[in-house]
Design a protein around this motif. Structure first.
Motif, PDB file in Angstrom:
ATOM      1  N   THR A 269       3.300  15.429  -0.353  1.00 54.28           N
ATOM      2  CA  THR A 269       2.859  13.992  -0.849  1.00 54.28           C
ATOM      3  C   THR A 269       2.100  13.489   0.432  1.00 54.28           C
ATOM      4  O   THR A 269       1.091  12.736   0.352  1.00 54.28           O
ATOM      5  N   MET A 270       2.806  13.516   1.668  1.00 51.30           N
ATOM      6  CA  MET A 270       2.353  12.844   2.974  1.00 51.30           C
ATOM      7  C   MET A 270       1.013  13.537   3.227  1.00 51.30           C
ATOM      8  O   MET A 270      -0.088  12.926   3.563  1.00 51.30           O
TER       9      MET A 270
ATOM     10  N   ASP B  85       0.721  -1.216  -0.222  1.00 58.16           N
ATOM     11  CA  ASP B  85      -0.087   0.009   0.084  1.00 58.16           C
ATOM     12  C   ASP B  85       0.854   1.262  -0.018  1.00 58.16           C
ATOM     13  O   ASP B  85       0.468   2.276  -0.629  1.00 58.16           O
ATOM     14  N   SER B  86       2.046   1.137   0.379  1.00 56.43           N
ATOM     15  CA  SER B  86       2.942   2.394   0.715  1.00 56.43           C
ATOM     16  C   SER B  86       3.350   2.830  -0.792  1.00 56.43           C
ATOM     17  O   SER B  86       3.995   3.812  -0.980  1.00 56.43           O
ATOM     18  N   ILE B  87       3.081   1.835  -1.543  1.00 56.50           N
ATOM     19  CA  ILE B  87       3.532   2.255  -3.228  1.00 56.50           C
ATOM     20  C   ILE B  87       2.758   3.601  -3.538  1.00 56.50           C
ATOM     21  O   ILE B  87       3.329   4.391  -4.271  1.00 56.50           O
ATOM     22  N   HIS B  88       1.571   4.016  -2.820  1.00 62.25           N
ATOM     23  CA  HIS B  88       0.902   5.359  -3.235  1.00 62.25           C
ATOM     24  C   HIS B  88       1.579   6.294  -2.788  1.00 62.25           C
ATOM     25  O   HIS B  88       1.537   7.271  -3.669  1.00 62.25           O
ATOM     26  N   ILE B  89       2.464   6.259  -1.700  1.00 63.29           N
ATOM     27  CA  ILE B  89       3.443   7.259  -1.216  1.00 63.29           C
ATOM     28  C   ILE B  89       4.465   7.538  -2.465  1.00 63.29           C
ATOM     29  O   ILE B  89       4.389   8.914  -2.897  1.00 63.29           O
TER      30      ILE B  89
ATOM     31  N   PHE C 154       9.724   6.279   8.825  1.00 57.98           N
ATOM     32  CA  PHE C 154      10.930   5.641   8.220  1.00 57.98           C
ATOM     33  C   PHE C 154      11.085   5.936   6.650  1.00 57.98           C
ATOM     34  O   PHE C 154      12.126   6.222   6.018  1.00 57.98           O
ATOM     35  N   ILE C 155       9.733   6.157   5.980  1.00 59.08           N
ATOM     36  CA  ILE C 155       9.899   6.118   4.627  1.00 59.08           C
ATOM     37  C   ILE C 155      10.075   7.506   4.072  1.00 59.08           C
ATOM     38  O   ILE C 155      10.911   7.959   3.194  1.00 59.08           O
ATOM     39  N   PRO C 156       9.477   8.637   4.585  1.00 58.50           N
ATOM     40  CA  PRO C 156       9.834   9.881   4.603  1.00 58.50           C
ATOM     41  C   PRO C 156      11.262  10.322   4.904  1.00 58.50           C
ATOM     42  O   PRO C 156      11.768  10.831   4.067  1.00 58.50           O
ATOM     43  N   ALA C 157      12.048   9.710   5.938  1.00 54.26           N
ATOM     44  CA  ALA C 157      13.247   9.903   6.367  1.00 54.26           C
ATOM     45  C   ALA C 157      13.946   9.218   5.313  1.00 54.26           C
ATOM     46  O   ALA C 157      15.188   9.901   4.922  1.00 54.26           O
ATOM     47  N   MET C 158      13.809   7.837   4.703  1.00 53.64           N
ATOM     48  CA  MET C 158      14.611   7.457   3.523  1.00 53.64           C
ATOM     49  C   MET C 158      14.416   8.335   2.399  1.00 53.64           C
ATOM     50  O   MET C 158      15.708   8.485   1.582  1.00 53.64           O
ATOM     51  N   PHE C 159      13.334   8.715   2.298  1.00 52.86           N
ATOM     52  CA  PHE C 159      13.215   9.781   1.008  1.00 52.86           C
ATOM     53  C   PHE C 159      14.379  10.751   1.033  1.00 52.86           C
ATOM     54  O   PHE C 159      14.886  11.109  -0.302  1.00 52.86           O
TER      55      PHE C 159
ATOM     56  N   PRO D 154      -5.884   9.029   2.816  1.00 53.67           N
ATOM     57  CA  PRO D 154      -6.406   7.391   2.554  1.00 53.67           C
ATOM     58  C   PRO D 154      -5.443   6.476   2.837  1.00 53.67           C
ATOM     59  O   PRO D 154      -6.005   5.608   3.550  1.00 53.67           O
ATOM     60  N   VAL D 155      -4.101   6.834   3.073  1.00 54.72           N
ATOM     61  CA  VAL D 155      -3.224   5.886   3.555  1.00 54.72           C
ATOM     62  C   VAL D 155      -3.404   5.504   5.243  1.00 54.72           C
ATOM     63  O   VAL D 155      -3.522   4.290   5.663  1.00 54.72           O
ATOM     64  N   ARG D 156      -3.682   6.498   6.117  1.00 58.45           N
ATOM     65  CA  ARG D 156      -4.264   6.177   7.366  1.00 58.45           C
ATOM     66  C   ARG D 156      -5.507   4.980   7.512  1.00 58.45           C
ATOM     67  O   ARG D 156      -5.455   4.500   8.150  1.00 58.45           O
TER      68      ARG D 156
END
Lengths: 266, 767
Positions: free
Chosen positions: B307-308, B282-286, B358-363, B314-316
């Protein structure tokens, strides 16, 4: 000179004799044990209560009068006559065994419901005695020649000094691979037996729970056989045990199987 | 005063967030060495459940074994020859020595009690003590086998080509290990004989062992394919790995928690990692949105935060819906079902926390030029895939009535299919057709009485009642009745022993192969039998006070439903022939039936509850019942279609399918949430746009995320179709079709429904 030689020889012989007397061989231990356990007196009579207990704690009771007469020395021929009181629906059933050393016994059973006597052939070695954890062999004794016996150790069991003898069957057709017997050094009664299966695991245990003196013969009046694997257990109690009561040979016949004499079964 | 934003914090302190995530992961990992597994489906019902208490009681009362392995020996030329008989003897001797085998009750030619009469002497002895040397001896053995109904179809087949050795296991004996040892024993023999090993413990423990092997092979393969497909989509290894790590971290967290809390890993919970991997997609949407946004803003940090902001709702909510769908399982009765539900719900929530940290951080670690290059390829109007999605949605938006009509037709067909679904479970059918377990089972079921065992316990009110002629006759009648059922191969009871003794006592005269007239006779015959046979022979079929009799019913199939037909036949017989005895089913076959009912219906119940809860969440998220109904329709439709197909293919609703039902709901709802949320957002952000343009935009942009999500998923789970165990094939096929169908349904039917019902949907709202 000659005399002194004779004396020396005599001393030597008596020493040797004494030596063998004190150092009983395992074979002799077992022989003496069998004699003390199953061949005491000329004959024997007892009211036997047998309680079969399942793993779940269910019980079945067999009550019988057992008569036994020896025909020959210990380890030799014997005849058994058994009359059943319980379970209720087998009352008047009788059972007779001619036991021979070295081969399977002859057995006859009287079935009152159809008034019929039948011979029954079964393997002494593994057939259960009336559904109990005792095999026929456990009840009437095993031919000692079929095993090799060795003394494993000597130790106290239940406060008594015992020999511990290991008996290994020579043939492979037995359920157990070997048996350990704790034999009371004083009266040679087996106080405990452990049976080990083909995998070497202990699976059956015999214990003598009560020993009483009956007419001068130490007699096991209460015993238990427990199967550790199935969880099944059989307790046997002898009431009114008596020796040398004068059982006639004629009792052990088909005629009396059908009509057992009151004086013997009561 | 600004609210604390996890995303902003993560973008500001990316290193701290990553280090923290890794540390927490390591902490959960420390629990892994404590892992225990429990592959016995039996343990899915608690030891205190009625069926287990009752089965334990029956096992204790009749000295029975829970588990039995059957070794089939087949010789096409017939087994009654010196060679084969010698082999049977040798093999039996070896089996008796195996640890875990209840040696005293192994049934084979050399151990089974045989009651015969010879020259007026009643003989009780094992059927074969020594291998007969001459043809006379062999003929005699054959006669004894065929004349004794206790042997026929049990240790000898009618055609004389098959025999079986029945190997009961001590409590806790491992069926697969013992089966493997038996395989080694028979491997030493050479000749024409073929050997088959069957029985519930073999199937169960083999399955358990295979299951973990498969988990270790297929979960990583699925993961690798996911990584590869992601790379194809985003052309950036670092970010693809980041997405992968997101899933891995949540798997480690949830499995660590499960192990840490002291739960063993059951068949159900072993599927959790694969499920979490699925949910993580689902995180692919991000990512999807990020690339679009980056193209628009050209500022990495800003793009991340925007983006977030765009996808957070929706992601929540997809996370909430998925988590809730699984969390309802917490309210079910079966413990492993609860554990499974809690496990996946926890994993889903962890995933979402990671998505916002984690994902935004990695971005932030990705180089700007690289993003720019990839983002260049992302364009809603130009991209070929976006074009395709537009067309798909356009079909729904422009021909809403036709689309809905087609949908209605499909709906009716699906309902027909759905009505054909049977709730059933068959452990043996978890193996493929050509597999050892399956072949052994079918060979033995064809030749002998049946490898699946059920009991019918007759319970009288008084002691000794079983010994009465009326009880005996009744039980005999019931046995003949049960044997008429096609699933029943053979039945055995105390009556068979009594009849046998009656006949043997009367010089083997077949005239006496009947129940004796008086209770006295029966009592004495039984006593006589107990005087010489193994005590277990009688104990297995009658209890101590003769108040209960146990009828063995050998079944030719492991279908849980087979036992049901036995129970129905017993009830019918009882209705037609009243008796003071009560009849109660028991045994492994009965257990499977109850298990089937309890576990599977628990899952069905959970699924229905999840449907309601998910609807509630949709309504809450959209702040509108109407939108919830619209969003819910394609989802429900997809589920109906998939189960409709399941019904038509004749596939049972079994455990794997039941586990998937909740997952399918959790996944399909995601698409609806993304689509509806983003559509409504778009309507607000671009007020001048027509509804159909907004629909097409939604289909092309977040729709691309949906399609990517579905494809990613389908690709990785397609590998499972090549698994050797059918539940995995089922899971694979199910997920693949579910995801693709659900994506297509969302993209066609949502536009169609929204277009069709716009008047109703937007009543009071400004378009």
């Amino acid at each position: 000179m000659k005399r002194s030689l004779i004396i020396v020889a005599a001393i030597a012989v008596s020493v040797a004799l004494c030596g063998s007397l004190f150092a009983v061989t395992p074979d002799e231990m077992m022989k003496k044990s069998q004699a003390a356990f199953l061949y005491q007196g000329k004959d024997f009579k007892a009211r036997v209560m047998m309680k079969l207990v399942s793993k779940g704690g269910q019980e079945r009771v067999r009550e019988m009068t057992m008569l036994r007469k020896n025909y020959g020395p210990a380890g030799g021929e014997q005849k058994y006559f058994i009359y059943f009181f319980q379970p209720a629906d087998v009352k008047d059933m009788t059972f007779m065994v001619y036991k021979y050393p070295g081969r399977d016994a002859d057995r006859w059973l009287f079935v009152p419901a159809i008034n019929m006597v039948r011979r029954i052939a079964a393997k002494d070695k593994y057939s259960s005695f009336v559904g109990s954890d005792f095999t026929y062999e456990d009840v009437s004794g095993r031919d000692l020649q079929e095993d090799t016996h060795s003394l494993v150790k000597e130790e106290k069991y239940g406060g008594k000094d015992c020999y511990v003898v290991k008996s290994t069957p020579k043939a492979a057709d037995m359920e157990y691979s070997y048996k350990l017997s704790w034999i009371d050094k004083a009266d040679f009664l087996p106080l405990k037996e452990e049976y080990y299966d083909k995998r070497g695991d202990l699976y059956k245990v015999f214990t003598a729970d009560e020993v009483k003196d009956v007419k001068g013969f130490p007699t096991i009046t209460k015993r238990t056989m427990k199967n550790l694997q199935s969880g099944h257990m059989t307790e046997v109690t002898y009431a009114k045990a008596d020796y040398n009561v004068g059982i006639e040979d004629s009792l052990f016949s088909e005629r009396y199987l059908k009509q057992p004499p009151k004086k013997w079964i009561e | 005063m600004r609210k604390f934003s996890l995303v902003e914090f993560s973008v500001e302190h990316p290193k701290l967030v990553v280090v923290l995530s890794v540390l927490i992961t390591l902490l959960f990992m420390t629990q892994f060495p404590k892992m225990r597994t429990d592959t016995n489906p039996k343990n899915m019902l608690p030891a205190t459940s009625d069926v287990r208490v009752w089965n334990d009681e029956v096992e204790k009362t009749f000295g029975l074994y829970e588990d039995m392995i059957a070794l089939g020996i087949v010789n096409e030329k017939g087994i009654l020859n010196k060679d084969t008989l010698a082999k049977i003897r040798r093999i039996t001797d070896e089996i008796l020595k195996l640890k875990g085998v209840a040696a005293r009750d192994v049934s084979s030619f050399t151990t089974i009690d045989n009651v015969t009469v010879e020259g007026g002497t009643l003989r009780v002895a094992p059927l074969m003590t020594t291998v007969p040397e001459d043809t006379g001896g062999i003929e005699y053995l054959g006669k004894m086998l065929y004349d004794n109904p206790l042997f026929l179809n049990r240790i000898i087949s009618k055609d004389g080509k098959t025999t079986a050795i029945y190997v009961p296991l001590e409590k806790g004996g491992n069926g697969k290990e013992i089966a493997d040892k038996i395989r080694e024993i028979v491997k030493k023999e050479n000749g024409d004989e073929r050997y088959y090993i069957a029985g519930d413990p073999v199937a169960r423990d083999t399955f358990g062992a295979e299951m973990f092997k498969l988990m270790a092979i297929f979960a990583p393969i699925a993961g690798m394919i996911m990584l590869f497909v992601r790379y194809l989509m985003f052309r950036d290894l670092f970010l693809s790995i980041t997405l992968m790590m997101d899933a891995m971290i949540s798997i480690v967290w949830s499995m660590g928690l499960l192990i840490g809390l002291g739960f063993p890993i059951h068949i159900m919970s072993s599927m959790a990692p694969v499920f979490l991997m699925a949910i993580a997609t689902d995180s692919i949407h991000i990512f999807n949105e990020f690339y679009f946004r980056y193209r628009e803003t050209k500022d990495k940090k800003k793009a991340i935060i925007e983006t977030m902001h765009a996808v957070s709702r929706p992601v929540r909510y997809t996370a909430l819906a998925t988590a809730a769908g699984f969390a309802v399982l917490l309210f079910m009765n079966i413990i492993p079902v609860k554990v499974f539900g809690g496990l996946v719900a926890f994993g889903t929530i962890s995933l979402r926390i990671l998505s916002f940290s984690f994902i935004p951080a990695m971005f932030t670690f990705v180089k700007e030029e690289k993003i720019a290059k990839i983002a260049g390829t992302e364009d809603t109007s130009m991209g070929r895939s976006s074009q395709f999605l537009r067309k798909l949605a356009g079909f729904g938006a422009h021909h809403p009535k036709n689309t809905v009509m087609v949908g209605l037709v499909l709906f009716v067909i699906a309902v027909v299919g759905l009505s054909r679904i049977t709730v059933n479970n068959n452990l043996v059918e978890w193996f493929k057709k050509g597999s050892d377990v399956r072949v052994a089972d079918s060979v033995m079921n064809k030749a002998l009485g049946g490898t699946s065992l059920g009991y019918v316990v007759a319970i009288a009110k008084d002691d000794d009642y079983i010994k009465t002629p009326e009880a005996m006759t009744y039980i005999e009648g019931l046995q003949r009745r049960l044997e008429k059922l096609p699933v029943v191969g053979k039945t055995t009871s105390v009556v068979d022993y009594v009849k046998r003794i009656n006949r043997v006592l009367h010089d083997d005269d077949p005239k006496y192969d009947i129940v004796p007239e008086t209770g006295e006779m029966i009592g004495q015959y039984l006593f006589l039998f107990s005087m010489s046979a193994k005590p277990s022979d009688l104990d297995n079929v009658v209890d101590y006070p003769f108040r209960r009799a146990n009828i063995w019913v050998q079944l030719k199939t492991w279908d849980a439903q087979a036992m049901k037909s036995v129970i129905e036949a017993v009830d019918d017989y009882k209705k037609a022939n009243p008796t003071p005895m009560e009849m109660k089913p028991s045994g492994i076959a009965y257990f499977n039936l109850v298990w089937n009912h309890e576990v599977l219906w628990d899952m069905v119940k959970g699924f229905v509850l999840a449907l309601i809860v998910v609807f509630g969440i949709l309504a809450f998220d959209f702040r509108s019942i109407k939108w919830a109904i619209v969003g819910y329709t394609p989802l429900l439709f997809t589920i109906l279609l998939v189960y409709g197909v399941v019904g038509f293919t004749g596939k049972d609703f079994d455990m794997p399918i039941s586990v998937l039902s909740t997952l399918s709901l959790g996944m399909a709802v995601d698409f609806a949430i993304h689509f509806v949320s983003r559509l409504r957002q778009r309507l607000k952000e671009a007020p001048g746009e027509s509804l159909s343009d907004a629909l097409l935009w939604t289909a092309a942009r977040p729709g691309k995320g949906i399609m990517r999500n579905a494809l990613l998923f389908a690709a990785s789970f397609a590998v499972m179709i090549f698994a050797p165990l059918t539940p995995y094939i089922t899971v694979g096929a199910f997920i693949v079709s579910m995801m693709l169908l659900s994506a297509v349904m969302t993209l066609i039917y949502l536009p169609a429904l929204v277009t069709l019902m716009q008047g109703w949907l937007f009543k009071g709202e400004k378009i």
